[in-house]
Design an enzyme around this catalytic site. Structure first.
Site, PDB file in Angstrom:
ATOM      1  N   GLY A 133       0.837  -1.210   0.000  1.00  0.00           N
ATOM      2  CA  GLY A 133       0.000   0.000   0.000  1.00  0.00           C
ATOM      3  C   GLY A 133       0.865   1.249   0.000  1.00  0.00           C
ATOM      4  N   HIS A 191      -1.925 -11.393   5.078  1.00  0.00           N
ATOM      5  CA  HIS A 191      -2.835 -10.706   4.148  1.00  0.00           C
ATOM      6  C   HIS A 191      -3.224 -11.660   3.026  1.00  0.00           C
ATOM      7  CE1 HIS A 191      -4.994  -7.278   2.870  1.00  0.00           C
ATOM      8  NE2 HIS A 191      -4.268  -7.024   1.793  1.00  0.00           N
ATOM      9  N   ARG A 249      -9.943 -26.814  18.235  1.00  0.00           N
ATOM     10  CA  ARG A 249      -9.750 -25.519  18.897  1.00  0.00           C
ATOM     11  C   ARG A 249      -9.034 -24.582  17.921  1.00  0.00           C
ATOM     12  NH1 ARG A 249     -12.731 -27.439  22.109  1.00  0.00           N
ATOM     13  NH2 ARG A 249     -12.492 -27.549  24.381  1.00  0.00           N
ATOM     14  N   GLN A 258       2.478 -11.457  16.157  1.00  0.00           N
ATOM     15  CA  GLN A 258       3.444 -11.713  15.084  1.00  0.00           C
ATOM     16  C   GLN A 258       4.193 -10.464  14.637  1.00  0.00           C
ATOM     17  OE1 GLN A 258       1.259 -14.869  12.278  1.00  0.00           O
ATOM     18  NE2 GLN A 258      -0.119 -13.497  13.345  1.00  0.00           N
ATOM     19  N   GLU A 274      -4.336 -16.263   7.091  1.00  0.00           N
ATOM     20  CA  GLU A 274      -5.593 -15.521   7.280  1.00  0.00           C
ATOM     21  C   GLU A 274      -6.341 -15.330   5.960  1.00  0.00           C
ATOM     22  OE1 GLU A 274      -4.841 -11.572   8.805  1.00  0.00           O
ATOM     23  OE2 GLU A 274      -3.284 -11.190   7.326  1.00  0.00           O
ATOM     24  N   ILE A 314       5.643  -7.956   7.385  1.00  0.00           N
ATOM     25  CA  ILE A 314       5.765  -9.344   7.836  1.00  0.00           C
ATOM     26  C   ILE A 314       5.207 -10.299   6.771  1.00  0.00           C
ATOM     27  CG2 ILE A 314       5.619  -8.738  10.283  1.00  0.00           C
ATOM     28  CD1 ILE A 314       2.724  -9.932  10.220  1.00  0.00           C
ATOM     29  N   ASP A 315       4.442  -9.757   5.807  1.00  0.00           N
ATOM     30  CA  ASP A 315       3.782 -10.616   4.809  1.00  0.00           C
ATOM     31  C   ASP A 315       4.748 -11.100   3.710  1.00  0.00           C
ATOM     32  OD1 ASP A 315       1.567  -9.885   6.261  1.00  0.00           O
ATOM     33  OD2 ASP A 315       0.912  -8.363   4.825  1.00  0.00           O
TER      34      ASP A 315
HETATM   35  O1  F6P Z   1       0.508  -6.216   6.461  1.00  0.00           O
HETATM   36  C1  F6P Z   1       0.760  -6.667   7.734  1.00  0.00           C
HETATM   37  C2  F6P Z   1      -0.503  -7.188   8.376  1.00  0.00           C
HETATM   38  O2  F6P Z   1      -0.186  -7.595   9.685  1.00  0.00           O
HETATM   39  C3  F6P Z   1      -1.212  -8.301   7.618  1.00  0.00           C
HETATM   40  O3  F6P Z   1      -0.605  -9.545   7.809  1.00  0.00           O
HETATM   41  C4  F6P Z   1      -2.596  -8.179   8.163  1.00  0.00           C
HETATM   42  O4  F6P Z   1      -3.526  -8.690   7.239  1.00  0.00           O
HETATM   43  C5  F6P Z   1      -2.767  -6.711   8.330  1.00  0.00           C
HETATM   44  O5  F6P Z   1      -1.469  -6.170   8.460  1.00  0.00           O
HETATM   45  C6  F6P Z   1      -3.588  -6.283   9.520  1.00  0.00           C
HETATM   46  O6  F6P Z   1      -3.810  -4.926   9.388  1.00  0.00           O
HETATM   47  P1  F6P Z   1      -4.178  -3.927  10.560  1.00  0.00           P
HETATM   48  O7  F6P Z   1      -2.912  -3.619  11.297  1.00  0.00           O
HETATM   49  O8  F6P Z   1      -4.679  -2.710   9.854  1.00  0.00           O
HETATM   50  O9  F6P Z   1      -5.191  -4.591  11.399  1.00  0.00           O
END
Ligand code: F6P
Length: 373
Positions: free
Chosen positions: A112, A179, A291, A299, A230, A134-135
């Site tokens: 972004g 993400h 669970r 993370q 996720e 981290i992605d």
């Molecule tokens: O881009 C890093 C990240 O932690 C993704 O893994 C996750 O989907 C997103 O940011 C979560 O975003 P936010 O901090 O806006 O909740």
């Protein structure tokens, strides 16, 4: 003449941001005699002209700190929430850049941020970006900083979940960030020995996942660890998403792009809780107690790993040299042991996803991990 450098951190915070700021700040000032100021809270701070001198004491003691001393936000220059309205504030940012007589704006961020930096470049600013997330999903760089730390945390979590899953004969479904990319879930799943790994790049069939778990039971292994990215989705969901994302890519103007993005946001909202639903489905199909553990922001928190400190320092210091050489409009990408400038238009809007034939995928299959496909 001394160069003036502005720097900001945008998007989700990531371990290693402070190490990169330190590397850039020290090299810029001590080696190239540049002046460096930071803008607080991402593009919002640039718009509101909230600054911090990034020199001397401000750069000391931050190498090992998580988060970002500058603060961050997900605000976009062209879609800035101001009161109850969303406004295009690009021009205000351009004016603030000029008011500080900046030669360049360095933006530390992921996909972004790179898109937003490219917009500012088109508005006339010199920009450079550093790949952090981290992605690990930024195109044309070997790796992003933050990934290694998150990988370590997610792997340790899987290690710890093993003993409790084993003791209770349960399925534990662990949700891992990333993400729309599966790097983190795949890497941690392979390193932690998850029995099932589900990533967005390989849409899954829940019946195949249940079958893999049942076949472990038949071998006397009455527990399973399911590592779920996720963004992982079933075959049916993936088809709907693909159509929505195609509409965003093919949008011809801002209005149709906004409508297409709204549709993707709607799907994202519907996806929330996906891991819980998956666990319930698996419980029903296998009759084994299930669970869920959602690792979430753990993370992204805490001190960066040695590998991340090293990458961030390499990128920050290389960035100072790029500025000295006036190589603007680029991402400072990691290439082997060195760095490479990649023109921003080649990176903006492109995700680096896990190729289905990636060696990590092959290795996972070879050690008998179910990938749900
Ligand atoms: O881009 C890093 C990240 O932690 C993704 O893994 C996750 O989907 C997103 O940011 C979560 O975003 P936010 O901090 O806006 O909740």
């Amino acid at each position: 003449m001394a160069k003036y450098v502005g720097v900001l951190t945008a998007g989700g915070d990531t371990p290693g941001l402070n190490a990169a700021l330190r590397g850039l700040g020290r090299a810029a000032q001590d080696v190239y005699d540049m002046r460096v100021i930071g803008f607080r809270d991402g593009f919002r701070g640039l718009m509101e002209n909230r600054t911090l001198r990034l020199e001397g004491a401000a750069l000391s003691g931050i190498l090992t700190m998580g988060g970002t001393i500058l603060g961050t936000s997900r605000d976009k220059p062209h879609k800035m929430p101001i009161g109850s309205r969303i406004l295009d504030m690009t021009e205000v940012m351009v004016q603030n850049y000029r008011q500080h007589h900046l030669d360049v704006l360095v933006c530390l961020g992921g996909g972004g941020t790179i898109k937003n930096a490219t917009r500012l470049m088109k508005a006339g600013l010199n920009v450079i970006t550093l790949p952090k997330t981290i992605d690990n999903d930024v195109a044309k760089t070997d790796i992003t900083f933050g990934f290694d730390t998150a990988l370590g945390i997610a792997t340790e979590a899987i290690d710890r979940l093993h003993s409790t899953a084993h003791s209770h004969h349960r399925i534990i479904v662990v949700e891992i960030m990333g993400h729309r990319a599966g790097w983190l879930a795949l890497g941690a799943g392979v390193a932690g020995g998850a029995d099932v790994i589900l990533i967005p790049e390989l849409p899954y069939d829940v019946n195949k996942v249940a079958e893999a778990i049942l076949s472990r039971s038949r071998e006397g292994k009455n527990f399973s660890i399911v590592a779920v990215a996720e963004g992982a989705m079933s075959l049916e969901e993936a088809e709907v998403y693909r159509a929505a994302e195609k509409a965003v890519e093919e949008a011809k103007d801002d209005e149709s792009e906004a409508a297409a993005e709204a549709r993707v946001a709607e799907l994202d909202l519907a996806h929330v809780g996906h891991t819980m639903r998956l666990a319930a489905q698996l419980e029903q199909l296998t009759r084994l107690e299930s669970r869920v553990t959602i690792l979430g922001y753990l993370q992204r928190g805490g001190t960066p790993s040695a590998a991340d400190r090293l990458i961030a320092t390499r990128l920050g210091t290389a960035c100072a040299t790029y500025i000295e050489e006036e190589r603007y409009g680029v991402l400072v990408a990691v290439r082997g042991e060195g760095t490479r400038p990649v023109p921003l238009p080649e990176v903006a809007g492109r995700l680096k996803l896990v190729p289905p034939d990636h060696p990590w995928v092959q290795s996972a299959r070879f050690v008998g991990t179910c990938l749900g496909d």
